[in-house]
Motif scaffolding. Structure first.
Motif, PDB file in Angstrom:
ATOM      1  N   THR A   9      44.476  40.634  32.916  1.00  0.00           N
ATOM      2  CA  THR A   9      43.073  41.048  33.072  1.00  0.00           C
ATOM      3  C   THR A   9      42.168  39.840  33.277  1.00  0.00           C
ATOM      4  OG1 THR A   9      43.449  42.981  31.684  1.00  0.00           O
ATOM      5  CG2 THR A   9      41.170  42.290  31.966  1.00  0.00           C
ATOM      6  N   LEU A  10      42.334  38.822  32.458  1.00  0.00           N
ATOM      7  CA  LEU A  10      41.488  37.634  32.606  1.00  0.00           C
ATOM      8  C   LEU A  10      41.833  36.855  33.870  1.00  0.00           C
ATOM      9  CD1 LEU A  10      40.612  38.394  29.731  1.00  0.00           C
ATOM     10  CD2 LEU A  10      40.564  35.974  29.222  1.00  0.00           C
ATOM     11  N   TYR A  11      43.114  36.855  34.257  1.00  0.00           N
ATOM     12  CA  TYR A  11      43.516  36.166  35.492  1.00  0.00           C
ATOM     13  C   TYR A  11      42.856  36.838  36.696  1.00  0.00           C
ATOM     14  CZ  TYR A  11      46.459  33.819  38.910  1.00  0.00           C
ATOM     15  OH  TYR A  11      46.907  33.052  39.959  1.00  0.00           O
ATOM     16  N   ASN A  12      42.842  38.165  36.709  1.00  0.00           N
ATOM     17  CA  ASN A  12      42.232  38.901  37.824  1.00  0.00           C
ATOM     18  C   ASN A  12      40.717  38.697  37.867  1.00  0.00           C
ATOM     19  OD1 ASN A  12      44.723  39.836  38.636  1.00  0.00           O
ATOM     20  ND2 ASN A  12      44.533  41.785  37.526  1.00  0.00           N
ATOM     21  N   ARG A  13      40.102  38.433  36.732  1.00  0.00           N
ATOM     22  CA  ARG A  13      38.666  38.141  36.691  1.00  0.00           C
ATOM     23  C   ARG A  13      38.384  36.654  36.935  1.00  0.00           C
ATOM     24  NH1 ARG A  13      36.130  40.386  31.325  1.00  0.00           N
ATOM     25  NH2 ARG A  13      38.226  40.682  30.566  1.00  0.00           N
ATOM     26  N   ARG A  14      39.419  35.905  37.238  1.00  0.00           N
ATOM     27  CA  ARG A  14      39.322  34.450  37.486  1.00  0.00           C
ATOM     28  C   ARG A  14      38.806  33.699  36.253  1.00  0.00           C
ATOM     29  NH1 ARG A  14      39.952  33.569  43.090  1.00  0.00           N
ATOM     30  NH2 ARG A  14      39.678  35.488  44.281  1.00  0.00           N
ATOM     31  N   GLU A  15      39.266  34.121  35.089  1.00  0.00           N
ATOM     32  CA  GLU A  15      38.865  33.480  33.830  1.00  0.00           C
ATOM     33  C   GLU A  15      40.011  32.719  33.180  1.00  0.00           C
ATOM     34  OE1 GLU A  15      36.855  36.185  31.203  1.00  0.00           O
ATOM     35  OE2 GLU A  15      35.662  37.023  32.832  1.00  0.00           O
TER      36      GLU A  15
END
Length: 193
Positions: free
Chosen positions: A176-182
């Protein structure tokens, strides 16, 4: 004790302020000082006869005036202290802005994708184990030890580390955070001296 009576107050300074009886330099309009100079107590009032009994209302009023005078004096002292400390506080804030404290510098590198991370933790392994997910740190990923995860975020600004129960929950959080570029991998930069 100095007591102001209506006939003792007259305008001065262009009619804005009453004259204070406590100042011996200010004379009454008749040319005589309101302070009894021959008395052992310089603040006793000469033109006024001393009363032998004070009314309870007068005693309460005198006590309130005394309390207010003490509070006014305390406030004045605090204002002076504050006034003296303001330039030092402002100077410290300006110095902190112009000269930030030295901290380790970081450069961003490529972090593992969620698929690459999933291959390191195959299904059926650690489904109920506690994982520490590091999303911003030296090496983003999943860790089974809190100490290992802490080593990845120590000194890293704005790090992200979460504790998750089970492999799937940990991988989903990372995805989830990877997809949000976080998800960010930050590597230490060694300065050239």
């Amino acid at each position: 004790m100095c007591m102001l009576r209506p006939r003792d107050v007259w305008p001065c300074n262009q009619g804005r302020y009453p004259r204070c009886q406590m100042n011996p330099d200010l004379d009454s309009p008749q040319g005589t000082s309101l302070i009894n100079q021959s008395s052992p107590n310089p603040f006793s009032m000469a033109p006024y006869p001393a009363t032998t009994t004070a009314t309870p209302e007068m005693a309460a009023l005198v006590a309130q005036i005394s309390t207010l005078s003490k509070l006014a004096l305390d406030m004045t002292k605090h204002c002076i202290t504050l006034n003296e400390s303001i330039p030092a506080v402002v100077a410290a804030q300006v110095d902190a802005i112009l000269n930030p404290p030295s901290s380790p510098k970081f450069a961003e590198a490529r972090a593992l994708t969620p698929d690459e991370l999933a291959t390191r933790f195959p299904p059926g392994q650690g489904e109920t184990q506690t994982y520490y997910v590091v999303c911003v740190g030296r090496q983003p990923g999943l860790y089974t030890s809190a100490d290992d995860a802490t080593a990845q975020i120590s000194g890293v600004p704005n790090y992200i580390r979460e504790k998750k129960k089970g492999r799937l929950e940990a991988l989903n959080f990372y995805r989830t955070l990877y997809n949000r570029r976080e998800v960010h991998k930050l590597v230490d930069v060694i300065p050239d001296d």
